[in-house]
Design an enzyme around this catalytic site. Structure first.
Site, PDB file in Angstrom:
ATOM      1  N   ARG A   9     -18.538  -2.595  17.490  1.00 45.42           N
ATOM      2  CA  ARG A   9     -17.886  -3.140  17.125  1.00 45.42           C
ATOM      3  C   ARG A   9     -16.502  -3.992  18.291  1.00 45.42           C
ATOM      4  NH1 ARG A   9     -17.854  -6.500  13.203  1.00 45.42           N
ATOM      5  NH2 ARG A   9     -19.067  -5.426  11.729  1.00 45.42           N
ATOM      6  N   CYS A  17       0.604   0.079  10.309  1.00 42.43           N
ATOM      7  CA  CYS A  17       0.230  -0.869   9.225  1.00 42.43           C
ATOM      8  C   CYS A  17       1.030  -1.957   8.637  1.00 42.43           C
ATOM      9  CB  CYS A  17      -0.749  -0.225   7.903  1.00 42.43           C
ATOM     10  SG  CYS A  17      -1.608  -1.152   7.147  1.00 42.43           S
ATOM     11  N   CYS A  22     -19.870  -5.622   3.322  1.00 37.88           N
ATOM     12  CA  CYS A  22     -18.568  -4.983   3.627  1.00 37.88           C
ATOM     13  C   CYS A  22     -17.749  -4.710   3.017  1.00 37.88           C
ATOM     14  CB  CYS A  22     -18.926  -4.470   5.304  1.00 37.88           C
ATOM     15  SG  CYS A  22     -17.896  -3.432   6.727  1.00 37.88           S
ATOM     16  N   CYS A  66     -19.679   2.474   8.638  1.00 39.37           N
ATOM     17  CA  CYS A  66     -18.709   1.474   9.403  1.00 39.37           C
ATOM     18  C   CYS A  66     -17.734   2.079   9.865  1.00 39.37           C
ATOM     19  CB  CYS A  66     -18.118   0.301   8.652  1.00 39.37           C
ATOM     20  SG  CYS A  66     -17.564  -0.883  10.404  1.00 39.37           S
ATOM     21  N   CYS A  96       0.308   4.766   7.229  1.00 40.94           N
ATOM     22  CA  CYS A  96      -0.286   3.726   8.175  1.00 40.94           C
ATOM     23  C   CYS A  96       0.669   3.761   9.233  1.00 40.94           C
ATOM     24  CB  CYS A  96      -1.166   3.915   8.135  1.00 40.94           C
ATOM     25  SG  CYS A  96      -2.925   4.714   6.940  1.00 40.94           S
ATOM     26  N   CYS A 154       0.405  -1.199   0.001  1.00 45.05           N
ATOM     27  CA  CYS A 154      -0.221   0.316   0.191  1.00 45.05           C
ATOM     28  C   CYS A 154       0.929   1.634  -0.183  1.00 45.05           C
ATOM     29  CB  CYS A 154      -1.396   0.016   1.286  1.00 45.05           C
ATOM     30  SG  CYS A 154      -2.096   1.395   1.274  1.00 45.05           S
ATOM     31  N   CYS A 209     -16.712  -9.399   5.387  1.00 49.74           N
ATOM     32  CA  CYS A 209     -15.938  -8.006   5.157  1.00 49.74           C
ATOM     33  C   CYS A 209     -14.974  -8.071   4.262  1.00 49.74           C
ATOM     34  CB  CYS A 209     -15.878  -7.380   6.266  1.00 49.74           C
ATOM     35  SG  CYS A 209     -17.056  -6.792   7.839  1.00 49.74           S
TER      36      CYS A 209
HETATM   37  N1  SAM Z   1      -6.852   0.761   3.256  1.00 45.64           N
HETATM   38  C1  SAM Z   1      -8.115   0.910   3.269  1.00 45.64           C
HETATM   39  C2  SAM Z   1      -8.134   2.050   4.789  1.00 45.64           C
HETATM   40  O1  SAM Z   1      -6.891   2.299   5.116  1.00 45.64           O
HETATM   41  O2  SAM Z   1      -8.653   2.547   4.105  1.00 45.64           O
HETATM   42  C3  SAM Z   1      -8.639  -0.170   4.111  1.00 45.64           C
HETATM   43  C4  SAM Z   1      -7.828  -1.316   4.914  1.00 45.64           C
HETATM   44  S1  SAM Z   1      -7.280  -0.649   6.901  1.00 45.64           S
HETATM   45  C5  SAM Z   1      -6.089  -2.377   6.819  1.00 45.64           C
HETATM   46  C6  SAM Z   1      -8.914  -0.608   7.368  1.00 45.64           C
HETATM   47  C7  SAM Z   1      -8.536  -0.502   9.228  1.00 45.64           C
HETATM   48  O3  SAM Z   1      -7.994  -1.872  10.113  1.00 45.64           O
HETATM   49  C8  SAM Z   1      -7.615   0.646   9.278  1.00 45.64           C
HETATM   50  O4  SAM Z   1      -8.354   1.991   8.897  1.00 45.64           O
HETATM   51  C9  SAM Z   1      -7.159   0.527  10.543  1.00 45.64           C
HETATM   52  O5  SAM Z   1      -7.970   1.566  11.567  1.00 45.64           O
HETATM   53  C10 SAM Z   1      -7.448  -0.871  10.980  1.00 45.64           C
HETATM   54  N2  SAM Z   1      -5.972  -1.225  11.015  1.00 45.64           N
HETATM   55  C11 SAM Z   1      -5.323  -1.660  10.564  1.00 45.64           C
HETATM   56  N3  SAM Z   1      -3.955  -2.557  10.608  1.00 45.64           N
HETATM   57  C12 SAM Z   1      -4.152  -2.795  12.019  1.00 45.64           C
HETATM   58  C13 SAM Z   1      -3.465  -2.680  13.208  1.00 45.64           C
HETATM   59  N4  SAM Z   1      -2.069  -3.117  12.905  1.00 45.64           N
HETATM   60  N5  SAM Z   1      -3.916  -2.680  14.560  1.00 45.64           N
HETATM   61  C14 SAM Z   1      -5.692  -2.769  14.718  1.00 45.64           C
HETATM   62  N6  SAM Z   1      -5.986  -2.331  13.441  1.00 45.64           N
HETATM   63  C15 SAM Z   1      -5.449  -2.213  12.677  1.00 45.64           C
HETATM   64 FE1  SF4 Z   2      -2.843   1.146   3.856  1.00 43.18          FE
HETATM   65 FE2  SF4 Z   2      -3.242  -0.119   5.850  1.00 43.18          FE
HETATM   66 FE3  SF4 Z   2      -3.313   2.742   5.718  1.00 43.18          FE
HETATM   67 FE4  SF4 Z   2      -4.590   0.739   4.756  1.00 43.18          FE
HETATM   68  S1  SF4 Z   2      -4.215   1.390   6.759  1.00 43.18           S
HETATM   69  S2  SF4 Z   2      -4.787   2.817   3.423  1.00 43.18           S
HETATM   70  S3  SF4 Z   2      -3.745  -0.731   4.273  1.00 43.18           S
HETATM   71  S4  SF4 Z   2      -1.319   1.467   5.027  1.00 43.18           S
END
Ligand code: SAM
Ligand code: SF4
Ligand code: DTB
Length: 332
Positions: free
Chosen positions: A265, A65, A133, A193, A62, A58, A102
């Protein structure tokens, strides 16, 4: 001070939210459980299963992530899964008791061609009799409308944290970008959501700021995921002190009191939680969880552990045929 009546409020002040967080634990949980019972069957929990349809690589940064291409993590980038492979997984999830499926993609935003494939997945999952979802990153208004015509029930897009803390975790897109997508999803008539992550080293004031943003949206999100950070080596937040479990429970309870008609949730982090912490989250008004061995890239509790916990607590899954959680009639 709000005392848990049935009116849905959108004018919360941060001071009021701080007062809720500071309540004695028993008072807070009593108030949250009372609010929950006005809208939901207290012994029913909605069960969803997640699938990562496009993993890793990606372009966003973030800090929590494992799927960001900016960090060295154990997650390898993969291509978008085929519609057939996704539907085969969805069928298994339905047989295991999930009422919602989802699908998550590690994108900044979907390309129109990829969105068409996702729409086929949505149609196929809906035909299996499950709610749908997806979480695909930022959406334009047209993309949101396209998903609606495919029959999408929910779009997940989290604000993640408070506006102040957000910039410490993510630099490649703004808080306002997130809010704009949420408004496109809402305008398209798709259920929202939206929640966030705790345990990233934020202060209680940031958890307050996050709930303040969520509850003061023009409409409360129908589903509010509270994720406990799952730490992955290589991500910037790796090594952050673990958030105290009771502070996590407090966050669930305050979310429930502020947005009583929404499904809060108990999202990521159950694998690392004790049965007792999860039980307190249900008491605090968590009405939905993920089941299945995996979230997107990380582990979720095994079926045997979950089945044993639900039996001990007398918790039932919201029936698949019901689709949406049962709400008490008088409340809305
Ligand atoms: N890439 C898209 C986005 O960020 O909107 C969708 C997938 S992203 C993995 C969805 C959500 O998962 C993120 O917004 C975050 O809140 C949650 N998430 C991701 N990594 C996480 C982690 N290591 N621990 C807890 N929540 C996590
Ligand atoms: Fe990409 Fe992870 Fe951020 Fe979603 S949460 S936008 S998958 S880096
Ligand atoms: C949400 O709020 N939590 C889910 C879902 N929305 C997409 C994701 C949790 C991801 C946990 C880390 C992982 O498994 O990669």
């Amino acid at each position: 001070m709000h005392t848990g009546n049935t009116e849905l409020r959108h004018d919360w002040t941060r001071d009021e939210i701080a007062e809720l967080f500071a309540l004695p634990f028993n008072d807070l949980l009593f108030q949250a459980q009372t609010a929950h019972r006005k809208y939901f069957d207290p012994n029913e929990v909605q069960m969803s299963t997640l699938l990562s349809i496009k993993t890793g690589g990606c372009p966003e940064d973030c800090g929590y992530c494992a799927q960001s291409a900016k960090f060295e993590t154990p997650v390898k980038a993969e291509k978008l899964m085929s519609v057939e492979a996704v539907l085969a997984e969805a069928k298994r999830a339905k047989e295991a008791g999930a009422s919602r499926y989802c699908m998550g993609a590690a994108w900044r935003n979907p390309k129109d061609k990829d969105l068409e494939a996702v729409c086929q997945m949505v149609e196929g999952v809906a035909a299996l009799g499950m709610e749908t979802c997806v979480t695909l990153g930022m959406l334009t208004d047209l993309q949101a409308k396209r998903l609606k015509t495919a029959g999408l029930d929910y779009y997940n897009h989290n604000i993640d944290t408070s506006p102040e803390f957000y910039g410490k975790v993510i630099s490649t897109r703004t808080y306002q970008d997130r809010l704009d997508t949420l408004s496109n999803v809402r305008d398209a008539g798709i259920n929202v959501c939206c929640g966030g992550i705790v345990g990233m080293g934020e202060a209680r004031s940031d958890r307050i700021g996050m709930l303040h943003t969520l509850a003061n949206l023009p409409d409360h999100p129908e589903s509010v995921p509270i994720n406990m950070l799952i730490q992955t080596e290589g991500t910037p937040v790796f090594g952050t002190d673990r958030l105290d479990s009771l502070e996590f429970v407090r966050t669930v309870a305050v979310a429930k009191i502020m947005m009583p008609a929404s499904v809060v949730r108990l999202s990521a982090g159950r694998e690392q939680m004790s049965d007792e912490t999860q039980a307190l989250c249900f008491l605090a008004g968590a009405g939905s969880i993920f089941i299945g061995p995996k979230l997107l890239t990380t582990k979720n509790p095994a079926k045997e552990r979950d089945d044993a916990l639900f039996a001990k607590l007398g918790v039932r899954a919201t029936p698949v045929a019901d689709k949406t959680p049962r709400r008490h009639q008088a409340a809305e």
